[in-house]
Structure formats: structure tokens, C-alpha cells
Write a protein that holds these residues in place. Structure first.
Motif, mmCIF file in Angstrom:
data_model
loop_
_atom_site.group_PDB
_atom_site.id
_atom_site.type_symbol
_atom_site.label_atom_id
_atom_site.label_comp_id
_atom_site.label_asym_id
_atom_site.label_seq_id
_atom_site.Cartn_x
_atom_site.Cartn_y
_atom_site.Cartn_z
ATOM 1 N N GLU A 16 25.265 -97.880 58.836
ATOM 2 C CA GLU A 16 23.924 -97.355 58.548
ATOM 3 C C GLU A 16 22.946 -98.521 58.499
ATOM 4 O O GLU A 16 23.179 -99.519 57.807
ATOM 5 N N LEU A 79 32.034 -96.860 54.911
ATOM 6 C CA LEU A 79 30.618 -96.845 55.242
ATOM 7 C C LEU A 79 30.011 -98.215 54.990
ATOM 8 O O LEU A 79 30.203 -98.796 53.920
ATOM 9 N N GLY A 81 26.421 -100.167 54.932
ATOM 10 C CA GLY A 81 24.982 -99.924 54.893
ATOM 11 C C GLY A 81 24.202 -101.184 54.630
ATOM 12 O O GLY A 81 24.487 -101.915 53.675
ATOM 13 N N VAL A 89 24.245 -94.827 52.109
ATOM 14 C CA VAL A 89 25.699 -94.645 52.101
ATOM 15 C C VAL A 89 26.211 -94.383 50.691
ATOM 16 O O VAL A 89 27.167 -93.612 50.502
ATOM 17 N N LEU A 103 32.999 -98.870 50.581
ATOM 18 C CA LEU A 103 31.624 -99.125 51.003
ATOM 19 C C LEU A 103 31.408 -100.627 51.103
ATOM 20 O O LEU A 103 31.925 -101.393 50.289
#
Length: 261
Positions: A16, A79, A81, A89, A103
Motif C-alpha cells: 500500500e 501487508l 504500508g 493497512v 504488517l
């Protein structure tokens, strides 16, 4: 919504991007991770090759873009980000809808940075959109794209397009909703129980952000300490755009989350 898949295996790593930017910031990161697992880079609404969206570009709306994408590709997910992508995220992980294995937050926009909410910070965000459009019309905005010139030529060509009028308008649309969204996160903190979270913080202070950088670094440390399984990583040779200056840190921290790491 336009997205690009590269690699095989799982979990799927989804990237992202930051405010006003398409998925074209990941040209030095995605290929390395795709050697080990499936990766997905996408352009959220109003950016890159994806359609425009006339609705307010607040956090909830941008989260809906990512949710739509995750429903279309196989999980479980890691994820990654960057900047404004960090709150996106994290918010997706908070929904509990998806199996999130970890993450990686890359110099994320952090609600623990009190400097955002000062009169000077609020004024700066209020002016972001109009300044971006003005500089895009003069052609000066395009000069900012040079920070990504170390990427592969095709990715860099797409990245430069983010600094035209359309990209500037997207920047303004997201900037208008930034502070209200950050206040909601600040007032409703989530520890993300059970999820490994790496907080990468660019600690190199430049002339441009010398008034903000130390406060942001402190906020990143505070966030890493607050999270259930948080980990702080110092990107000492980078400012905000770690993916261009120290992409190997993002690669290493993402690969560390793979089950066979």
C-alpha cells in the motif's frame, strides 16, 4: 482497480502506497520479495491506472479500496504500508476479516506524532493540495519524481506520472481527510493482538523535515512499544522514502515474516 501480481507461494504480500501515490513506488522492493512468495502491487482509486473516485478520500474510503483488492486475491496476507499506507493497512487488520500474518509499516503516518495536530501542522496539511496543484501546473511538481529514479525504467516512468495534475489532485483529496482520520485513530488505539508488526522509521534528518522528523521518530517508537507484537527498526540512512534509499530493510523485514524464515 489496477493491480500487478508477481511471484508464487504464500502468504501473499500486498503493498500500500503513500498519500497521492500509485503502486509505482515499490520497484526496488517487490521484485526481491517476489523471489520468495506472491506479491501484489496496486493503484488505489484516483492513482496510476485505476479509475477515479468522486467520494471523499478519507481513511474509510481508502481502506475500502484495499479490502476490495484482498477479496480478489488469495490469502493469508502480509501487508506493507508506506506513509499514509500505514494507517490503511492497520485499519484493514483491525477489521478482522482477513488472515493477516504480519504488517510492515514503512515510515508510516503515525497518530502518536503530536506535531500533526499543532496549528502549524494543521496549516501545512490544509495547504498541501493547493500547493501540489500549483506546482503541478508549473511543472515543478514533476521534479519531486527524481527521488524514485533508481527504480527500473518502466516503473520510474509510471512513478513520474504521479506528479502530474491528476496526482496532485489526489494528494489534495487525501490530505483534506488526513487529520480527521488520524484523530479517529488516535482516539481509538488498537494493539493488533497476535499480529507481528514491524515499524520502520527513517531517522535521517534533512533540511526539509528537520522540524518534524524527530517527533515522528519518537511516535514510531511509541507505536512499536504499544503494539502487542511490535518491533522498531531504525532506517538510519533514510528519511521518509525508505523504499528508495534502503529498500533492503523493507525486503528483510517482510521476508522475516514468512513462515520458513
Amino acid at each position: 482497480m489496477h493491480f500487478r501480481i508477481r511471484g508464487n507461494g504464500g502468504p501473499t504480500v500486498v503493498f500500500e502506497s503513500g498519500m497521492g501515490l500509485s503502486g509505482s513506488i515499490w520497484g526496488l522492493v517487490q521484485p526481491a520479495i517476489a523471489e520468495r512468495t506472491t506479491t501484489v502491487v496496486y493503484d488505489r482509486a484516483c492513482s496510476g491506472k485505476s479509475d477515479d473516485d468522486d467520494a471523499p478520500r478519507d481513511l474509510e474510503r481508502t481502506v475500502a479500496d484495499l479490502v476490495q483488492l484482498l477479496r480478489a486475491v488469495p490469502g493469508p496476507f502480509i501487508l506493507v504500508g508506506s506513509s499514509w499506507g500505514g494507517p490503511i493497512v492497520r485499519s484493514v487488520a483491525m477489521t478482522g476479516e482477513f488472515d493477516i500474518k504480519g504488517l510492515v509499516l514503512v515510515d508510516q503516518s503515525d497518530e502518536n506524532a503530536a506535531e500533526y495536530f499543532t496549528p502549524a501542522g494543521e496549516k501545512r496539511m490544509a495547504q498541501t493540495g493547493s500547493f501540489a496543484v500549483f506546482f503541478a501546473r508549473t511543472g515543478l511538481y514533476r521534479l519531486m519524481a527524481r527521488m524514485g529514479r533508481s527504480q527500473p525504467k518502466d516503473v520510474y516512468a509510471d512513478f513520474r506520472k504521479d506528479f502530474g495534475i491528476r496526482g496532485a489532485r489526489m494528494m489534495g483529496a487525501e490530505a483534506r481527510e488526513f487529520l480527521p482520520s488520524m484523530r479517529r485513530l488516535r482516539d481509538n488505539p488498537a494493539r493488533l493482538e497476535g499480529i507481528d508488526v514491524t515499524v520502520i522509521s527513517g531517522t535521517k534528518v534533512s533540511f526539509v523535515d528537520k522540524s518534524q522528523r524527530p517527533a515522528i521518530n519518537v511516535a514510531h517508537r511509541r507505536t512499536a512499544e504499544f503494539l502487542d507484537k511490535g518491533r522498531f527498526v531504525d532506517a538510519s540512512n533514510s528519511g521518509h522514502y525508505v523504499m528508495f534509499t534502503e529498500p533492503e530493510i523493507i525486503v528483510d523485514e517482510t521476508l522475516r515474516l514468512l513462515p520458513d524464515a
